[in-house]
Structures are given as structure tokens and as C-alpha cells.
Write a protein that holds these residues in place. Structure first.
Motif, PDB file in Angstrom:
ATOM      1  N   LEU A 172     -31.661  69.035  40.379  1.00 41.16           N
ATOM      2  CA  LEU A 172     -31.873  67.597  39.541  1.00 41.16           C
ATOM      3  C   LEU A 172     -33.076  67.455  38.673  1.00 41.16           C
ATOM      4  O   LEU A 172     -33.624  68.186  37.947  1.00 41.16           O
ATOM      5  N   PHE A 173     -34.535  67.372  39.402  1.00 44.66           N
ATOM      6  CA  PHE A 173     -36.013  67.221  39.158  1.00 44.66           C
ATOM      7  C   PHE A 173     -36.282  68.092  38.712  1.00 44.66           C
ATOM      8  O   PHE A 173     -37.254  68.636  37.666  1.00 44.66           O
ATOM      9  N   GLY A 174     -36.023  69.243  39.668  1.00 47.11           N
ATOM     10  CA  GLY A 174     -36.581  70.785  39.950  1.00 47.11           C
ATOM     11  C   GLY A 174     -36.501  71.460  38.009  1.00 47.11           C
ATOM     12  O   GLY A 174     -37.240  72.075  37.898  1.00 47.11           O
ATOM     13  N   SER A 175     -35.079  71.049  37.720  1.00 50.28           N
ATOM     14  CA  SER A 175     -34.379  71.683  36.262  1.00 50.28           C
ATOM     15  C   SER A 175     -35.289  70.636  35.686  1.00 50.28           C
ATOM     16  O   SER A 175     -34.954  71.654  34.245  1.00 50.28           O
ATOM     17  N   ALA A 180     -42.223  68.926  38.832  1.00 49.94           N
ATOM     18  CA  ALA A 180     -41.599  68.784  40.425  1.00 49.94           C
ATOM     19  C   ALA A 180     -41.486  70.239  40.587  1.00 49.94           C
ATOM     20  O   ALA A 180     -41.412  70.322  42.335  1.00 49.94           O
ATOM     21  N   ARG A 181     -41.602  71.331  40.169  1.00 49.37           N
ATOM     22  CA  ARG A 181     -40.606  72.787  40.615  1.00 49.37           C
ATOM     23  C   ARG A 181     -41.856  73.419  41.074  1.00 49.37           C
ATOM     24  O   ARG A 181     -42.167  74.000  42.400  1.00 49.37           O
ATOM     25  N   THR A 182     -43.254  72.382  41.065  1.00 53.02           N
ATOM     26  CA  THR A 182     -44.186  72.954  42.216  1.00 53.02           C
ATOM     27  C   THR A 182     -43.874  73.103  43.426  1.00 53.02           C
ATOM     28  O   THR A 182     -44.818  73.364  44.121  1.00 53.02           O
ATOM     29  N   LEU A 183     -43.363  71.458  43.774  1.00 56.34           N
ATOM     30  CA  LEU A 183     -43.223  71.451  44.782  1.00 56.34           C
ATOM     31  C   LEU A 183     -42.125  71.672  45.700  1.00 56.34           C
ATOM     32  O   LEU A 183     -41.607  70.972  46.065  1.00 56.34           O
ATOM     33  N   SER A 184     -41.157  72.776  45.148  1.00 59.42           N
ATOM     34  CA  SER A 184     -40.316  73.173  45.578  1.00 59.42           C
ATOM     35  C   SER A 184     -39.732  74.534  46.062  1.00 59.42           C
ATOM     36  O   SER A 184     -40.713  75.557  45.454  1.00 59.42           O
TER      37      SER A 184
END
Length: 239
Positions: A172-175, A180-184
Motif C-alpha cells: 500500500l504505502f510502497g505504491s 516509502a519505496r526506499t525502505l522496501s
């Protein structure tokens, strides 16, 4: 650093009838969808990339990682049987490392292998998409197993926290939130897949060097912290 007895007990716990059915459900679903899509739409590189990225890497791999990582030690802590294991003359880091190896192996088998098969079904590995996502699933399996093994060591609600991370944070947050994608883990593994494929069908918001460093750092730190937590449990049991 590897104890065969601990490994055998962990494999037995992870591959029991109920948990094996859960582990096999998502790969089976992926393969059924892959065959259906190929039959209805034919071979298409973009469709293959979308399905492998959206279902295999973004959903199946982290969920299997949750089951394998938390299941490698969490149930033993919950029911108190870990005390029996800790009473044996086996070093605590050896226990954690052995369980990590088992969790990684189980996650890889139930995620990377179906991803490879589904990729070949979808487009015959056109533009190296099947291989790229398989490599991504392999490297993600290592980080997920370590991360969720740590959760299983520190919390009795590891499965819940693991699902929150996998489905809420990454999916959810990653999209929705670029930062947030950096910590994925998903984005880190996508960086590896992008390098393998070498085209424009697979992209990541994280550079390959950064992704590699973060994958290694999360794996090492999570494993070390889990070992420290297990050592604390030992002292508490002895007291």
C-alpha cells in the motif's frame, strides 16, 4: 554454525501438513493464473512483467517469507518448547543461523521456483523476464526470511506484524508514497531484477548499489539481533 538436528526439527515444523498446504496455495494460484493468462492472451512481455511483479514478487514472496520466517521459531517460543532446544549444548547463534538457512530454503523453493515456471509459461522468458524475477525472488527470500525470523524471535504477534509490513507497508504505502519505496525489500529486489533484465519492463526506485547494500545490511543485522534476543531468552530461562 549449522546444526543438522535443529535444521531437521525446523523443516518438520515448517513442512507439517497444515503449514505446507498454506505454503503451496499461493504458488499454485500463481501457476493457475499464468496458464489462464497465457491461454487467453497469448505470450506478452508486458503482461508477464506485470503479473510476476504484482502477484509473485509483491504478494507471494513476502507472504511465504512471513510463514517460513516466523514459523521457523515463533511457535517454539509461544508454546515454551524453545526452552528444551536452548537446554541443549548448541550455541545460540548456531540455532538462529540454522533456522535462517531453513527459512531461506523454504521461502526460495515455494516462491522462486513457481516464479520461474510461471515466467516461462507466460512468455517463454522473453527479455529475460522470468529469470530476472526469479533472481529477485531469490534475493528477496533471504532478506524476508531474516526479517521475519527476527519478528518471530521478538514478538508473539510476529505473523500480524509481518502481514502489516508485507501487505500494508510494501503493497500500500510502497505504491502510494515514493519515499516509502526506499525502505522496501520489494524495491531492493526489483533493482536486481532490473539489472538482470536490462530493459525498460522492470524498474525500481532504488539504485542497484544501494539495494545490494540494504539487502545485505538487513539480513546481517536482523540475524545478529535475533541471536542476541535468543541469548536473552536463555538467560531468562536459566534465572
Amino acid at each position: 554454525m549449522y546444526d543438522p538436528t535443529v535444521a531437521r526439527l525446523t523443516y518438520r515444523a515448517l513442512l507439517g501438513r497444515r503449514r505446507a498446504l498454506i505454503l503451496g496455495a499461493l504458488p499454485l494460484l500463481l501457476l493457475l493464473i499464468a496458464f489462464a493468462v497465457r491461454g487467453l492472451a497469448g505470450a506478452d512481455d508486458q503482461t508477464a512483467a506485470d503479473l510476476l511483479g504484482g502477484l509473485a514478487l509483491a504478494t507471494m514472496v513476502p507472504l511465504i517469507g512471513v510463514i517460513a520466517g516466523t514459523g521457523a521459531i515463533g511457535p517454539e517460543i509461544d508454546d515454551g518448547s524453545v526452552v528444551y532446544l536452548l537446554s541443549k549444548p548448541v550455541k545460540r547463534p548456531t540455532i538462529i543461523f540454522t533456522k535462517l538457512i531453513v527459512a531461506i530454503a523454504v521461502t526460495m523453493v515455494f516462491s522462486a521456483v513457481p516464479t520461474l515456471i510461471a515466467g516461462f509459461v507466460l512468455n517463454g522468458n522473453g527479455q529475460q523476464i522470468a529469470v530476472a524475477y526469479t533472481v529477485a525472488a531469490l534475493v528477496a527470500s533471504i532478506a524476508y526470511a531474516a526479517l521475519f525470523l527476527l519478528l518471530g524471535t521478538v514478538s508473539r504477534h510476529a505473523v500480524v506484524f509481518g502481514l502489516v509490513y508485507a501487505l500494508v507497508w510494501e503493497a500500500l504505502f510502497g505504491s502510494l508514497v515514493p519515499g516509502a519505496r526506499t525502505l522496501s525489500v520489494q524495491q531492493w529486489s526489483l533493482a536486481v531484477a532490473q539489472k538482470v533484465a536490462g530493459g525498460d519492463l522492470i524498474t525500481s526506485d532504488v539504485g542497484l548499489t544501494t539495494a545490494t547494500v540494504l539487502l545485505a545490511a538487513v539480513t546481517v543485522l536482523a540475524t545478529w539481533f535475533a541471536g542476541q534476543k535468543l541469548r536473552t531468552l536463555t538467560l531468562a530461562g536459566e534465572e
